[in-house]
Write an enzyme that holds these catalytic residues in place. Structure first.
Site, PDB file in Angstrom:
ATOM      1  N   ASP A 265       0.848  -1.273  -0.031  1.00 10.84           N
ATOM      2  CA  ASP A 265      -0.105   0.040   0.091  1.00 10.84           C
ATOM      3  C   ASP A 265       0.907   1.343   0.055  1.00 10.84           C
ATOM      4  OD1 ASP A 265      -3.136   0.550   1.556  1.00 10.84           O
ATOM      5  OD2 ASP A 265      -1.933   1.758   0.109  1.00 10.84           O
TER       6      ASP A 265
HETATM    7  C1  GLC Z   1      -4.167   4.235  -0.457  1.00  8.47           C
HETATM    8  C2  GLC Z   1      -5.215   3.353  -0.010  1.00  8.47           C
HETATM    9  C3  GLC Z   1      -5.330   2.273  -0.840  1.00  8.47           C
HETATM   10  C4  GLC Z   1      -5.158   2.658  -2.287  1.00  8.47           C
HETATM   11  C5  GLC Z   1      -3.692   3.179  -2.435  1.00  8.47           C
HETATM   12  C6  GLC Z   1      -3.341   4.018  -3.699  1.00  8.47           C
HETATM   13  O1  GLC Z   1      -3.432   4.889   0.767  1.00  8.47           O
HETATM   14  O2  GLC Z   1      -4.950   2.669   1.473  1.00  8.47           O
HETATM   15  O3  GLC Z   1      -6.576   1.566  -0.939  1.00  8.47           O
HETATM   16  O4  GLC Z   1      -5.479   2.054  -3.207  1.00  8.47           O
HETATM   17  O5  GLC Z   1      -3.293   4.140  -1.504  1.00  8.47           O
HETATM   18  O6  GLC Z   1      -4.142   4.870  -4.042  1.00  8.47           O
END
Ligand code: GLC
Length: 716
Positions: A265
């Site tokens: 993430d």
């Molecule tokens: C964010 C979220 C995730 C998302 C990622 C990319 O922090 O936790 O759900 O897909 O970043 O945007």
């Protein structure tokens, strides 16, 4: 291209790559000021990274010209011409917005969710998106957590059926086809169990809970060939997931047989330093790559430290090769080597908001609406004189968070639909969402009823939007108190990204002071149309709660499939030493699976073909459902099991099937389910276990009904 050719090509390409270029494939750049350790995305920086083969995928770009420029740099000017994967968060629609996932899950209609995802994939695959970070498969039990809005609710079976629908809808069996995109299941795993509903806080659960409740949706997504899994911000067993080898290798790879790519993430690798699992970015890189994170999103621990970690033998180059191979294979499978400019359209808007897209969105919104209460006033008659009040009548901002490429200006508000369709109505704003009350002046005295729209701000749910209080803003109650003095029938429509506390309004309904409550998780582009059609009966609401509605926030977390206990709660109990609060009821305000209709459905007794089941055979459980009204409608028939004794404490009830059926006025239909031993199995830690026992099999309209038959499962 078949898998063996893909593997062959990938291995041959891998052999040509320098270590630096291999590490480049493990880096996902972004476009705005990246995390503290990530490069600022500007053309010079990222173009340079791409030119040198130091980025393998890009997050969150929308401008197809920039996407094209980066892809051109990668495939025409880098040494090995390896194409980029362009990723985005398309979680409930790309340009045509659908209800938020918690809303779609309230439809209990996986087929319609799959159709919605096909529309999202169509618009995405014609606007520079190769892969979406969806479906979000976090099981949720605590409405204080802002990200319940992105989830499919509290039940593993319902979430699993929906997970399958998302993956099939996005990928359509071929991620290289022109109308499909690759899917990414997230956030693996347990993120929704963060303590106190506080986003990013720690998670503490047993392995038995993990396997019985939190893994099933991932198992289903993987079974349906989801192309990527994203690791989550939380800890499991006190080990941050981004450094958790048990979860990412033993569970995800060995137990769930996931063979594709794992992406971190956002800056999750670097944040191992905040978890204090790594002193700085270098050990963070070592922990994550060895734990099984293939792609580092945004932070640059891999880019900065992996080369030296290989030189000092702290990371085996084979580990890096395995990760790179998975990424190259995915790029081949997506057809990016054959056609790297696929899905990049400078005229992307020509593919947006088409009639069929809007129609699927309208149907999805219709089926996501939950009718909580109705004294018979609904549906309204077109000739009735209705006063509309509240901050959501003339409001287009009703699509919630993570709007992809969506634009609220494309949404029809309730007021616009009323005007377009020539309804007679009056309108007073009453108040804003959180403040500013407006005098209720010149209220016409010939109004029959009032529709009062209430709720939370659409920006109040989503990532990092946890709440300690779940009541409506006080200003909205002030206006309601004034409306109650008018002694007119009032319908409340509540808009939210989570189940808010409605206890006060249910009491008003029970006292006959309001006539109905409709609940809408942000419904998307067609929100206004779906609500007006529901109010006036063109749509007969059929949604049911996929997440429990609490009486008060102090009950959180509360969910239907909690475990039995040594001192279970009974209504009207006379023994104090029972599961209870001394200042609140234990039962929910509205249980999982609850929702009403303008029709009236009744259930006959539950019958079974036999009441002994072994591992070798199946049983069929059925009941007749009757529509006792003169309004045709859809009913979700829910099947639960209750285990009467077991070596482990098992849930009070477990959803094991559901069917959404349509019944014409006064129609009676036989609804049957076939069960086999797998429906009665459970996990004892990570072991799938069968045990002889007695079970009640319930068939009914929600998780709180008591219509069942008994069967014996014999484990032989
Ligand atoms: C964010 C979220 C995730 C998302 C990622 C990319 O922090 O936790 O759900 O897909 O970043 O945007």
């Amino acid at each position: 291209m078949n898998k063996s050719v893909i593997k062959e090509k990938s291995i041959s390409l891998l052999k040509q790559m320098t270590l630096k270029e291999k590490i480049g494939q493990l880096y996902q750049a972004t476009y705005f000021g990246a995390a503290s350790t990530g490069p600022e995305f500007d053309n010079s920086d990222t173009l340079k990274y791409v030119h040198e083969g130091l980025a393998g995928s890009i997050l969150g770009l929308s401008d197809n010209k920039v996407i094209y420029a980066l892809q051109k740099e990668a495939v025409e000017n880098s040494r090995l011409h390896i194409p980029l994967i362009f990723c985005n968060d398309i979680i409930h629609g790309c340009k045509t917005m659908f209800p938020v996932p918690l809303g779609m899950s309230s439809s209990w209609n996986p087929h319609l969710i799959e159709e919605s995802c096909k529309v999202a994939a169509y618009e995405s695959s014609h606007s520079g998106v190769h892969l979406t970070f969806s479906p979000m498969l976090d099981l949720v039990r605590d409405p204080r957590w802002g990200r319940v809005v992105e989830s499919n609710g509290e039940d593993p079976y319902l979430s699993s059926e929906i997970a399958k629908a998302y993956v099939k809808g996005y990928q359509q069996g071929d991620v290289a086809s022109e109308n499909s995109i690759a899917a990414c299941a997230k956030h693996f795993v347990g993120y929704g169990a963060c303590v106190g509903g506080r986003d990013y806080d720690s998670v503490d659960m047993s392995e038995t809970t993990l396997f019985n409740f939190y893994l099933p949706p991932y198992r289903e997504a993987i079974k349906n060939d989801v192309k990527m899994v994203m690791s989550s911000f939380n800890t499991y067993n006190n080990v941050p997931v981004h450094g958790n080898k048990y979860l990412l290798r033993k569970v995800l790879r060995d137990k769930l047989k996931f063979k594709q790519v794992v992406v971190s993430d956002y800056a999750g690798v670097y944040e191992l330093t905040n978890h204090k699992q790594a002193r700085d970015a270098r050990p963070a890189a070592k922990l994550s790559i060895n734990a099984g994170v293939d792609i580092e999103m945004v932070s640059t621990c891999y880019l900065t430290h992996l080369e030296s970690l290989v030189e000092t033998n702290e990371v085996d180059v084979k580990t890096i090769d395995e990760a790179v191979l998975r990424i190259l294979e995915l790029k081949y499978e997506m057809g990016l080597f054959d056609n790297p400019y696929q899905k990049i359209y400078f005229n992307d808007s020509d593919y947006f908001l088409k009639d069929n897209a809007l129609d699927v969105s309208r149907k999805m919104a219709n089926e996501s609406i939950i009718l909580l209460e109705n004294d018979g006033l609904l549906p309204l008659k077109k000739k009735q004189k209705v006063l509309y009040v509240g901050p959501f009548v003339d409001n287009k901002n009703v699509s919630g968070s993570w709007m992809g490429k969506g634009d609220n200006n494309q949404t029809l508000s309730i007021k616009e639909v009323l005007d377009n369709e020539k309804y007679q109505y009056y309108y007073l704003k009453g108040c804003d969402i959180k403040n500013n009350k407006y005098d209720l002046l010149d209220i016409p005295n010939d109004i029959d009823s009032i529709v009062y729209t209430v709720g939370e701000d659409s920006y109040d749910s989503g990532e990092s939007k946890s709440k300690a209080h779940l009541k409506l803003p006080a200003i909205q109650d002030e206006v309601l108190n004034e409306l109650l003095k008018l002694n007119k029938k009032i319908i409340l429509i509540c808009f939210a990204g989570r189940p808010l506390i409605l206890t006060k309004y249910k009491k008003l309904f029970d006292e006959g002071k309001i006539s109905g409550i409709i609940y809408c998780y942000w419904l998307g582009t067609m929100s206004g149309k779906a609500i007006v059609d529901t109010l006036y009966g063109k749509n007969n609401p059929s949604g049911k709660a996929s997440m429990t509605f609490l009486r008060s926030v102090g009950q959180a977390p509360l969910y239907y499939n909690r475990l039995s206990t040594g001192r279970p709660h009974y209504e009207n109990q006379n023994n104090d030493y029972r599961l209870r609060y001394i200042d609140e009821e234990v039962s929910p305000l509205y249980p999982f699976g609850y929702g009403k209709s303008y029709s009236c459905f009744s259930y006959d007794e539950v019958k079974t073909t036999k009441n002994i089941l072994t591992k070798k055979d199946k049983i069929t459980v059925s009941t007749y459902v009757t529509n006792d009204s003169n309004i045709g409608g859809k009913e979700i028939v829910e099947l639960y099991i209750e285990c009467l004794y077991s070596s482990l404490s098992r849930p009070l009830k477990e959803l094991k099937g559901f069917k959404k059926i349509y019944l014409k006025p006064h129609e009676k239909k036989l609804v049957s389910f076939t069960l086999s031993c797998k429906d009665f199995a459970f996990y004892d830690q990570d072991k799938l276990t069968y045990e002889s026992s007695e079970f009640k099999i319930y068939l009914g309209c929600n998780s709180d009904q008591n219509n069942y038959c008994l069967i014996n499962f014999i484990n032989k």
